[in-house]
Design an enzyme around this catalytic site. Structure first.
Site, mmCIF file in Angstrom:
data_model
loop_
_atom_site.group_PDB
_atom_site.id
_atom_site.type_symbol
_atom_site.label_atom_id
_atom_site.label_comp_id
_atom_site.label_asym_id
_atom_site.label_seq_id
_atom_site.Cartn_x
_atom_site.Cartn_y
_atom_site.Cartn_z
ATOM 1 C CB CYS A 41 -0.947 0.124 1.195
ATOM 2 S SG CYS A 41 -2.072 -1.275 1.352
ATOM 3 N NE ARG A 66 4.601 2.009 -0.622
ATOM 4 C CZ ARG A 66 5.721 1.703 0.010
ATOM 5 N NH1 ARG A 66 6.873 1.929 -0.560
ATOM 6 N NH2 ARG A 66 5.688 1.188 1.216
ATOM 7 C CD1 TRP A 114 -0.010 -5.586 -3.668
ATOM 8 C CD2 TRP A 114 -0.610 -6.824 -1.910
ATOM 9 N NE1 TRP A 114 0.320 -6.899 -3.935
ATOM 10 C CE2 TRP A 114 -0.037 -7.670 -2.884
ATOM 11 C CE3 TRP A 114 -1.070 -7.391 -0.720
ATOM 12 C CZ2 TRP A 114 0.104 -9.048 -2.692
ATOM 13 C CZ3 TRP A 114 -0.930 -8.760 -0.539
ATOM 14 C CH2 TRP A 114 -0.347 -9.570 -1.519
ATOM 15 C CG ASN A 138 2.097 0.796 3.975
ATOM 16 O OD1 ASN A 138 1.748 -0.370 3.768
ATOM 17 N ND2 ASN A 138 3.337 1.213 3.845
ATOM 18 N N GLY A 139 0.085 -0.936 6.315
ATOM 19 C CA GLY A 139 0.563 -1.819 7.369
ATOM 20 C C GLY A 139 -0.476 -2.873 7.672
ATOM 21 C CD GLU A 521 17.546 -11.955 -10.150
ATOM 22 O OE1 GLU A 521 17.205 -12.596 -9.149
ATOM 23 O OE2 GLU A 521 17.028 -10.861 -10.459
ATOM 24 C CE LYS A 525 13.935 -10.336 -11.759
ATOM 25 N NZ LYS A 525 14.375 -9.648 -10.626
ATOM 26 C CD GLU A 528 9.965 -10.725 -10.097
ATOM 27 O OE1 GLU A 528 9.314 -10.417 -9.103
ATOM 28 O OE2 GLU A 528 11.181 -10.497 -10.195
ATOM 29 C CG HIS A 544 21.148 -36.544 -9.852
ATOM 30 N ND1 HIS A 544 21.714 -37.797 -9.711
ATOM 31 C CD2 HIS A 544 22.166 -35.719 -10.189
ATOM 32 C CE1 HIS A 544 23.018 -37.726 -9.918
ATOM 33 N NE2 HIS A 544 23.321 -36.465 -10.224
ATOM 34 C CE LYS A 643 11.230 -2.144 -6.491
ATOM 35 N NZ LYS A 643 11.928 -3.040 -7.432
#
Ligand code: M6R
Length: 648
Positions: A41, A66, A114, A138-139, A521, A525, A528, A544, A643
């Site tokens: 948020c 956010r 969010w 926000n929280g 990585e 990438k 997502e 294996h 984010k």
């Protein structure tokens, strides 16, 4: 390059799936009950002499990264406080405001959400009103059910499913009793468990915005025409560059004339302002279609800045960060703790720290760190890495290490955030604001700084000769930015590779050594932002078990940059080729690749190990980007993500 013949074929056989972004976003629903695993948020507020509503809209459009499932504004007008909010993104709110414009207001708060408690809906959108109080949050209030029960007992009813409405009702109840905003906020928040940053209006106190934060980010800012609050300075760059970071638990009162910080004892002090080096342009797309693409292109400059600022007389030197050679000498082993891409940066850093500096280094997923406590010994240094500086799991790991008396060092991009504030030492990466949810330049600068730390320790402790230290930092400062530029010139090839991926549900990245770390990585990438399932595998481990998933046409991207390991990785490529895999190989220029080994080869400039690694990074970032672009995905704001992840 012997795979050219197949490239045009690949290009012609692939069709592009329907763009999914709008649909995907509007269809997604997620309801996290109890304590949310993730929360974001963005909040913003203004009071002053200018019209506040356009400022709220502009700031919220920046804060959308956010969280972006619902949005709202509360504006003080002559009749009290008007609230306009809705499910959807900023453009939906703007449409609503065109139909029912708000009168000019000089004092307002805004929110982009969010969802955690209660799904995305008009009623769950912020701001929330309770009696005289209207607030944005926000929280997460962990004990909101218990507080709601108590408030219901005194006759309060709730319209939404949110914890935030409970917070508003509790502050209102305290305000009814005490009649003083600061006392009411203090008394109410003392009863809340969890994390919060609040922007609060009281409908009988025109021109005042009240603020408090604990655990969630919040800054104040001073402009020519008034005072602001926001979750993040980037939202305020169009208006000002003067900011003040809010301390934990501190209450502030903003009016058109002042920003006062209040303490528990009833004292107050005017906020002290700093100037940020960020500019409004740094938080805009600058002509690129997506922030992610812009940020990939900013990597050469970001690495150069992060590295060059730590070179003195041609040698690594962190004295400007307050870190002396004696400190490096005291480090006997390192534990790197981080999440997601930052953890992947740690994997690269660990190898370099062990190989170049000879420092035993382990890498830990921050969310697991405390549950499987690592062994500390004399000379342990805990290094936490975080682009945002607010990631809750990383912060909890940092606090755990500190509680055990272990020295801590934070590598962070966002200044004035909680992690660098709490760590014993801090090294900032100079990536500039990173807006796209998928990190690129953030990761890139983390790796470059870790490499510099390895060079600093290696040189300081006499583990590499001076010439090698000079050559290492020189390569990081010059060759690496150039190698990234060289790769950016290969966009057509990345588009071609992307076209070969869009119709597949499963993709594999394989590699050995540092290439395996890079594969992890690369895989994150791709998945997502494109929503294609992708696995990273140590190339030798595939046989294996996982090789049973390879079918004719399965895309396998093999990163094989280490001259000492390329033959072995080629053997693994042959294993998947013989089962029909469509192979893309990413290797150094000059690597002799047998014709039958790969459909496509991405050649990297054959320079230093660091330059090759960053070139491979750029290649996998661009492959992910071009794939997601071809699928019409919401690249900068992938579904279900946020984010900075500020709750464990
Ligand atoms: O802000 P942080 O670096 O602490 O964030 C850590 C992860 O959440 C982050 O790297 C995440 O994995 C990104 N979405 C990856 O692109």
């Amino acid at each position: 390059m012997r795979a050219t013949a197949k490239q045009s074929l690949l290009q012609s056989v692939h069709t592009v799936r329907n763009p999914a972004s709008g649909t995907v976003f509007s269809e997604y629903t997620f309801f996290r009950k109890g304590t949310g695993e993730i929360i974001m948020c963005g909040i913003i507020g203004f009071t002053g002499t200018a019209n506040a509503v356009p400022k709220m809209l502009k700031g919220l459009s920046v804060l959308e990264y956010r969280g972006y499932d619902s949005v709202g504004i509360a504006a003080q007008t002559e009749g009290g406080v008007d609230v306009v909010k809705c499910k959807g993104r900023i453009h939906v709110l703007e449409e609503k405001l065109r139909e029912e414009p708000l009168p000019e207001s000089h004092c307002a708060i805004g929110h982009t959400r969010w969802a955690t408690h209660g799904g995305p809906s008009d009623v769950n959108a912020h701001p929330h009103r309770a009696g005289r109080v209207v607030l944005v949050h926000n929280g997460i209030i962990e004990n909101y059910q218990e507080l709601a029960e108590e408030l219901r007992g005194s006759g309060v009813t709730f319209l939404s499913q949110t914890d935030t409405e409970v917070a508003a009702a509790l502050i209102n109840a305290c305000y009814d009793r005490l009649g003083d905003p600061a006392a009411a906020i203090r008394q109410a928040t003392d009863r809340m468990r969890g994390a919060y940053a609040f922007g609060i209006l009281f409908d009988n106190r025109p021109g005042e915005v009240w603020v408090i934060r604990r655990g969630s980010p919040l800054i104040l800012a001073k402009g020519k025409d008034g005072f602001y609050l926001a979750s993040d300075m980037t939202a305020l760059l169009p208006f000002t560059n003067q900011y003040c970071a809010m301390e934990e638990g501190r209450i502030a009162c903003l009016t058109a004339a002042s920003a006062m910080l209040l303490d528990d004892a009833g004292g107050s002090a005017a906020a002290e302002w700093k100037t940020t080096a960020m500019t409004p342009e740094s938080a805009q797309k600058g002509g690129y279609p997506h922030f992610m693409l812009k940020e990939i292109h900013e990597q050469p400059g970001a690495v150069e800045k992060s590295v060059s600022s730590r070179i003195v007389g041609g040698l690594p030197d962190f004295s400007a960060d307050g870190i002396t050679p004696d400190f490096w000498k005291s480090v006997k082993n390192i534990q790197i703790v981080a999440c997601g891409s930052a953890m992947h940066a740690g994997l690269v850093g660990a190898r370099v720290l062990e190989e170049m500096a000879g420092v035993p280094t382990t890498v830990h997923i921050a969310s697991e760190y405390r549950y499987y406590p690592p062994l500390f010994s004399d000379g342990t240094l805990v290094v936490v890495i975080s682009q945002s500086g607010e990631t809750a799991d990383t912060l909890a790991a940092l606090r755990y290490a500190k509680s055990r008396g272990i020295p801590t060092l934070a590598i962070v991009n966002a200044v004035e955030t909680t992690i660098p504030r709490e760590a014993d030492r801090r090294i900032y990466t100079y990536a500039g604001p990173e807006i796209a949810v998928a990190t690129t330049k953030g990761y890139c600068t983390q790796v470059s700084v870790l490499w510099m730390i390895a060079a600093a320790i290696a040189y300081t402790c006499g583990r590499i000769p001076e010439e090698q230290a000079r050559a290492t930092v020189d390569a990081l400062a010059k060759e690496v930015p150039q190698a990234i530029e060289d790769m950016l010139a290969k966009r057509e090839q990345f588009v071609r590779i992307a076209k070969g991926l869009v119709d597949h549900e499963h993709v594999f990245y394989i590699g050995r050594g540092l290439d395996y770390a890079m594969s992890m990585e690369a895989s994150l990438k791709l998945k997502e932002i494109s929503y294609i399932h992708c696995e990273a595998y140590a190339a030798g481990e595939l046989k294996h078990g996982t090789i049973s998933l390879i079918e004719p046409g399965t895309p396998v991207l093999a990163i094989a940059t280490d001259p000492g390991l390329v033959d072995k990785t080629e053997s693994n490529i042959r294993e998947v080729r013989s089962r029909g895999a469509q192979v893309t190989m990413i290797c150094r220029e000059g690597t002799q690749v047998p014709e039958e080994s790969a459909d496509e080869i991405v050649f990297l400039p054959n320079r230093s190990e660091a330059a090759v690694l960053f070139a491979s990074l750029t290649a996998v970032q661009m492959i992910a980007y071009e794939t997601a672009a071809r699928l019409g995905c919401d690249i900068d704001r992938p579904r279900n993500l946020a984010k900075s992840v500020t709750v464990e």
